[in-house]
Scaffold this active site. Structure first.
Site, PDB file in Angstrom:
ATOM      1  N   GLY A   1      79.520  -4.842  -8.172  1.00 56.11           N
ATOM      2  CA  GLY A   1      80.094  -6.257  -9.057  1.00 56.11           C
ATOM      3  C   GLY A   1      80.266  -6.875 -10.113  1.00 56.11           C
ATOM      4  O   GLY A   1      80.738  -5.903 -11.109  1.00 56.11           O
TER       5      GLY A   1
ATOM      6  N   ASP B   1      77.843  -6.777 -12.523  1.00 60.71           N
ATOM      7  CA  ASP B   1      77.322  -6.464 -13.171  1.00 60.71           C
ATOM      8  C   ASP B   1      77.902  -4.890 -13.622  1.00 60.71           C
ATOM      9  O   ASP B   1      78.327  -4.965 -14.584  1.00 60.71           O
ATOM     10  CB  ASP B   1      75.742  -6.163 -12.777  1.00 60.71           C
ATOM     11  CG  ASP B   1      75.100  -5.240 -14.012  1.00 60.71           C
ATOM     12  OD1 ASP B   1      75.331  -5.285 -14.914  1.00 60.71           O
ATOM     13  OD2 ASP B   1      74.041  -4.765 -13.101  1.00 60.71           O
TER      14      ASP B   1
HETATM   15  P1  ADP Z   1      74.574 -10.346  -7.028  1.00 62.17           P
HETATM   16  O1  ADP Z   1      73.741  -9.040  -7.321  1.00 62.17           O
HETATM   17  O2  ADP Z   1      73.271 -11.634  -7.798  1.00 62.17           O
HETATM   18  O3  ADP Z   1      74.492 -11.393  -5.766  1.00 62.17           O
HETATM   19  P2  ADP Z   1      77.284  -9.822  -7.232  1.00 62.17           P
HETATM   20  O4  ADP Z   1      78.161  -8.779  -8.514  1.00 62.17           O
HETATM   21  O5  ADP Z   1      76.582  -9.039  -6.234  1.00 62.17           O
HETATM   22  O6  ADP Z   1      75.812  -9.928  -7.896  1.00 62.17           O
HETATM   23  O7  ADP Z   1      78.213 -11.130  -6.950  1.00 62.17           O
HETATM   24  C1  ADP Z   1      77.896 -11.943  -7.281  1.00 62.17           C
HETATM   25  C2  ADP Z   1      79.441 -12.794  -7.513  1.00 62.17           C
HETATM   26  O8  ADP Z   1      79.983 -12.329  -8.896  1.00 62.17           O
HETATM   27  C3  ADP Z   1      80.220 -12.842  -6.029  1.00 62.17           C
HETATM   28  O9  ADP Z   1      80.547 -13.380  -5.934  1.00 62.17           O
HETATM   29  C4  ADP Z   1      81.486 -11.781  -6.557  1.00 62.17           C
HETATM   30  O10 ADP Z   1      82.453 -11.666  -6.040  1.00 62.17           O
HETATM   31  C5  ADP Z   1      81.122 -11.986  -7.563  1.00 62.17           C
HETATM   32  N1  ADP Z   1      82.091 -11.162  -8.864  1.00 62.17           N
HETATM   33  C6  ADP Z   1      82.290  -9.859  -8.947  1.00 62.17           C
HETATM   34  N2  ADP Z   1      83.029  -8.877  -9.641  1.00 62.17           N
HETATM   35  C7  ADP Z   1      83.192 -10.361 -10.812  1.00 62.17           C
HETATM   36  C8  ADP Z   1      84.083 -10.738 -12.224  1.00 62.17           C
HETATM   37  N3  ADP Z   1      84.764  -9.399 -12.417  1.00 62.17           N
HETATM   38  N4  ADP Z   1      84.049 -11.513 -11.877  1.00 62.17           N
HETATM   39  C9  ADP Z   1      83.461 -12.776 -11.386  1.00 62.17           C
HETATM   40  N5  ADP Z   1      82.743 -12.731 -10.802  1.00 62.17           N
HETATM   41  C10 ADP Z   1      82.692 -11.108 -10.086  1.00 62.17           C
END
Ligand code: ADP
Length: 190
Positions: free
Chosen positions: A44, A46
């Site tokens: 994601g 991170d």
């Molecule tokens: P968590 O483990 O806190 O749920 P995730 O990264 O899986 O975190 O998802 C949190 C949100 O971030 C989701 O809406 C996902 O679609 C979004 N996301 C993923 N990549 C990016 C990015 N590069 N920029 C912004 N949002 C993102």
């Protein structure tokens, strides 16, 4: 769905905006990472932040964990931004959604509040957030959006001063639309 990709409002002289896009490309002074407790990167947002920011961020995270251990949900730490446009990354851990009876709302609110408090403590004027916990951690997006916007709006109202811009960078249209509705509700409750 309404197809809008940007939306903004002003709260206590702070510009609060919603944008559809990729947070790693944002040039606010700090971007917030929805990290895992071990701060070792992952999928994601991170993974995207560590890929775009390079190994310096991970090395700083390693040192933080060696010093203070795993980061609990609702807490924050700060590192440099490595190769990102943003000078800093604020790493926070959102709650995993277990159905809503495990203190998830308070932990999610804390993740937003503590991120803003850490930014203000470092005199940072602009911060971007992703939608914390609504990806792999499974938090229902409408509920998460309400908590995110209410918490940020209240913080900005109660802490006038350093921060002048907060951006939510939302990765897909459905998430953007949820946050847009939640922002309208949050502003009407201030
Ligand atoms: P968590 O483990 O806190 O749920 P995730 O990264 O899986 O975190 O998802 C949190 C949100 O971030 C989701 O809406 C996902 O679609 C979004 N996301 C993923 N990549 C990016 C990015 N590069 N920029 C912004 N949002 C993102």
């Amino acid at each position: 769905m309404n197809g809008a990709t940007t939306h903004e409002t002003i709260i206590n002289d702070v510009k609060l905006s919603l944008k559809l896009g990729d947070i790693t490309r944002h040039g606010t002074e700090a971007i917030v990472n929805a990290a895992n407790s071990n701060l070792m990167g992952g999928g994601g947002v991170d993974g995207a932040i560590h890929r775009a920011g390079g190994p310096a961020i991970l090395e700083e995270c390693r040192q933080i964990v060696a010093r203070q251990g795993r980061l609990p949900a609702g807490k924050t730490v700060i590192t440099s931004g490595g190769n990102l446009k943003a000078r800093f990354v604020i790493h926070t851990v959102g709650p995993v959604w277990y159905g809503g009876k495990n203190n998830e709302p308070d932990l999610l609110a804390s993740a937003y509040r503590e991120s803003l408090a850490l930014a203000a403590a470092h005199n940072l004027i602009s911060v971007s957030f992703p939608s914390i916990s609504t990806g792999a951690y499974g938090y229902p997006v409408d509920e998460a959006a309400g908590i995110a916007l209410n918490t940020v709006a209240l913080f900005l109202k109660q802490h006038p001063g350093t921060i002048t811009e907060v951006v939510f960078v939302l990765f897909n249209q459905a998430t953007f639309d949820s946050y847009k509705s939640a922002l309208t509700r949050a502003v009407s409750m201030l």
